[in-house]
Design a protein around this motif. Structure first.
Motif, PDB file in Angstrom:
ATOM      1  N   TYR A  33       0.839  -1.203   0.000  1.00 44.45           N
ATOM      2  CA  TYR A  33       0.000   0.000   0.000  1.00 44.45           C
ATOM      3  C   TYR A  33       0.875   1.254   0.000  1.00 44.45           C
ATOM      4  CZ  TYR A  33      -3.312  -3.427   2.001  1.00 44.45           C
ATOM      5  OH  TYR A  33      -4.102  -4.528   2.239  1.00 44.45           O
ATOM      6  N   TYR A  35       0.293   5.285   1.191  1.00 47.62           N
ATOM      7  CA  TYR A  35      -0.554   6.270   1.849  1.00 47.62           C
ATOM      8  C   TYR A  35       0.149   7.627   1.824  1.00 47.62           C
ATOM      9  CZ  TYR A  35      -2.928   2.305   4.174  1.00 47.62           C
ATOM     10  OH  TYR A  35      -3.614   1.150   4.459  1.00 47.62           O
ATOM     11  N   GLN A  37       0.082  11.294   4.222  1.00 51.00           N
ATOM     12  CA  GLN A  37      -0.374  11.874   5.476  1.00 51.00           C
ATOM     13  C   GLN A  37      -0.167  13.365   5.432  1.00 51.00           C
ATOM     14  OE1 GLN A  37       1.980  10.999   8.956  1.00 51.00           O
ATOM     15  NE2 GLN A  37       0.253  11.282  10.327  1.00 51.00           N
ATOM     16  N   GLY A  40      -2.563  17.265  10.292  1.00 50.06           N
ATOM     17  CA  GLY A  40      -3.888  17.278  10.896  1.00 50.06           C
ATOM     18  C   GLY A  40      -4.862  16.287  10.297  1.00 50.06           C
ATOM     19  N   MET A  41      -4.362  15.425   9.444  1.00 55.35           N
ATOM     20  CA  MET A  41      -5.240  14.447   8.791  1.00 55.35           C
ATOM     21  C   MET A  41      -4.719  13.043   9.062  1.00 55.35           C
ATOM     22  SD  MET A  41      -7.345  16.448   7.205  1.00 55.35           S
ATOM     23  CE  MET A  41      -8.128  15.459   5.942  1.00 55.35           C
ATOM     24  N   GLY A  42      -5.612  12.095   8.892  1.00 53.12           N
ATOM     25  CA  GLY A  42      -5.176  10.706   8.953  1.00 53.12           C
ATOM     26  C   GLY A  42      -4.545  10.303   7.640  1.00 53.12           C
ATOM     27  N   LEU A  43      -4.144   9.061   7.547  1.00 51.44           N
ATOM     28  CA  LEU A  43      -3.550   8.567   6.314  1.00 51.44           C
ATOM     29  C   LEU A  43      -4.634   8.306   5.273  1.00 51.44           C
ATOM     30  CD1 LEU A  43      -1.370   7.957   8.532  1.00 51.44           C
ATOM     31  CD2 LEU A  43      -0.654   6.052   7.074  1.00 51.44           C
ATOM     32  N   LEU A  45      -5.293   6.488   1.454  1.00 52.88           N
ATOM     33  CA  LEU A  45      -4.741   5.477   0.557  1.00 52.88           C
ATOM     34  C   LEU A  45      -4.623   6.022  -0.858  1.00 52.88           C
ATOM     35  CD1 LEU A  45      -3.845   2.499   0.264  1.00 52.88           C
ATOM     36  CD2 LEU A  45      -6.227   1.950  -0.288  1.00 52.88           C
ATOM     37  N   PHE A  90       3.794   7.124   3.208  1.00 53.31           N
ATOM     38  CA  PHE A  90       4.079   5.863   3.890  1.00 53.31           C
ATOM     39  C   PHE A  90       3.737   4.688   2.991  1.00 53.31           C
ATOM     40  CE2 PHE A  90       5.273   7.213   8.024  1.00 53.31           C
ATOM     41  CZ  PHE A  90       4.567   8.373   8.285  1.00 53.31           C
ATOM     42  N   PHE A 102       4.183  -0.830   8.489  1.00 53.87           N
ATOM     43  CA  PHE A 102       4.480   0.443   7.835  1.00 53.87           C
ATOM     44  C   PHE A 102       5.973   0.720   7.769  1.00 53.87           C
ATOM     45  CE2 PHE A 102       0.380   2.481   7.194  1.00 53.87           C
ATOM     46  CZ  PHE A 102      -0.446   1.656   7.928  1.00 53.87           C
ATOM     47  N   ARG A 107       9.372  12.178   3.565  1.00 55.38           N
ATOM     48  CA  ARG A 107       8.825  13.540   3.689  1.00 55.38           C
ATOM     49  C   ARG A 107       9.154  14.307   2.423  1.00 55.38           C
ATOM     50  NH1 ARG A 107       7.001  16.206   8.178  1.00 55.38           N
ATOM     51  NH2 ARG A 107       7.718  14.460   9.443  1.00 55.38           N
TER      52      ARG A 107
ATOM     53  N   LEU B  44       4.473   4.556  11.535  1.00 53.25           N
ATOM     54  CA  LEU B  44       3.412   4.105  12.431  1.00 53.25           C
ATOM     55  C   LEU B  44       3.755   2.761  13.046  1.00 53.25           C
ATOM     56  CD1 LEU B  44       1.934   6.195  10.554  1.00 53.25           C
ATOM     57  CD2 LEU B  44      -0.128   4.925  11.084  1.00 53.25           C
ATOM     58  N   PHE B  90      -3.259   7.324  16.341  1.00 54.80           N
ATOM     59  CA  PHE B  90      -4.272   7.185  15.301  1.00 54.80           C
ATOM     60  C   PHE B  90      -5.127   5.957  15.564  1.00 54.80           C
ATOM     61  CE2 PHE B  90      -3.008  10.419  12.330  1.00 54.80           C
ATOM     62  CZ  PHE B  90      -1.644  10.578  12.539  1.00 54.80           C
ATOM     63  N   PHE B 105      -8.466   5.707   8.591  1.00 54.04           N
ATOM     64  CA  PHE B 105      -7.833   6.314   9.756  1.00 54.04           C
ATOM     65  C   PHE B 105      -8.608   7.524  10.248  1.00 54.04           C
ATOM     66  CE2 PHE B 105      -3.689   4.249  10.170  1.00 54.04           C
ATOM     67  CZ  PHE B 105      -3.579   3.588   8.961  1.00 54.04           C
ATOM     68  N   GLY B 106      -8.526   7.761  11.555  1.00 55.42           N
ATOM     69  CA  GLY B 106      -8.971   9.024  12.109  1.00 55.42           C
ATOM     70  C   GLY B 106      -7.912  10.092  11.873  1.00 55.42           C
ATOM     71  N   THR B 107      -8.213  11.309  12.282  1.00 55.97           N
ATOM     72  CA  THR B 107      -7.305  12.424  12.028  1.00 55.97           C
ATOM     73  C   THR B 107      -6.179  12.513  13.050  1.00 55.97           C
ATOM     74  OG1 THR B 107      -8.862  13.839  13.195  1.00 55.97           O
ATOM     75  CG2 THR B 107      -8.980  13.835  10.792  1.00 55.97           C
ATOM     76  N   GLY B 108      -6.214  11.678  14.061  1.00 54.51           N
ATOM     77  CA  GLY B 108      -5.116  11.627  15.015  1.00 54.51           C
ATOM     78  C   GLY B 108      -5.342  12.500  16.243  1.00 54.51           C
TER      79      GLY B 108
END
Lengths: 111, 115
Positions: A33, A35, A37, A40-43, A45, A90, A102, A107, B44, B90, B105-108
């Motif tokens: 996979y 991803y 990031q 302020g957000m989640g990962l 896909l 990631f 992972f 970056r 992670l 997360f 995923f949530g926003t953390g």
């Protein structure tokens, strides 16, 4: 086992340049996979692969391409980099029925 | 489709105090649940998971979480935090474990532990 490795760790690109983010795993996992990031957000896909030669789009595939010629490698290609692609990327891999592992991330900054 | 809500973007706490990080999810099917931790400038790491069985699951570093199906929650707890627990946490869910896993995923939640 090295697990999931990603190169480079950091990269700065200019708008319009292209690059390939490398991902490799040595666990003989079928699934891989990519991803991204954002702050302020989640990962989210980008793309995934269920085995060598088979890839499919995830939630946010625009601006990216992938290939999977071997079980071990799953590179992510950025063509015509844009500032919106500034993110942390990631890679993850997973065996059938197992957990996702992972990599340490890349970056990327696009200026 | 699934969604994950982590209402607290940041949780400040003093060292040795207890902490709870909240996670709620939405799904029309059964899900598997995870908590991941991300230390600064790292990838992670899986803290714990709920796949089936006991609703109270224990993970690494003294963390535990309780799955509450009726409240669609999977809150993470630790009775006494250390400075080294400072990290981003997360919550994630997936409807299936076999084959392709669509992890959502949530926003953390950023946990800030101070002396």
């Amino acid at each position: 086992n090295a697990g999931v490795t990603q190169t480079p760790k950091f990269r700065i690109l200019k708008i319009g340049q292209s690059m390939t983010l490398q991902c490799a795993q040595d666990m003989n996992h079928n699934y891989m996979y990519w991803y991204r990031q954002d702050p302020g957000m989640g990962l989210k896909l980008i793309y995934y692969s269920v085995g060598a030669g088979i890839t499919d789009k995830g939630e946010v595939p625009n601006g990216y391409n992938v290939s999977r010629s071997t079980t071990e490698d799953f590179p992510l290609r950025l063509e015509l980099a844009a500032p919106s692609q500034t993110s942390v990327y990631f890679c993850a891999s997973q065996f059938l029925g197992g957990l996702q592992y992972f990599g340490p991330g890349t970056r990327l900054t696009v200026l | 489709a699934q969604s994950v809500t982590q209402l607290d973007s940041q949780v400040p706490v003093f060292e040795e105090a207890p902490v709870e990080l909240r996670c709620n999810y939405s799904s029309s099917v059964s899900v598997y649940l995870f908590w991941y931790v991300q230390y600064p400038n790292q990838g992670l790491q899986l803290l714990l998971k709920y796949l089936s069985g006991s609703t109270l699951v224990k993970g690494i570093n003294g963390f535990e979480a309780e799955f509450n199906k009726s409240q669609t929650s999977f809150h993470l707890r630790k009775p006494s935090v250390h400075i080294s627990d400072t990290a981003e946490y997360f919550c994630a869910v997936t409807p299936g474990m076999t084959g392709f896993q669509k992890l959502v995923f949530g926003t953390g939640t950023r946990l800030l532990v101070s002396p």
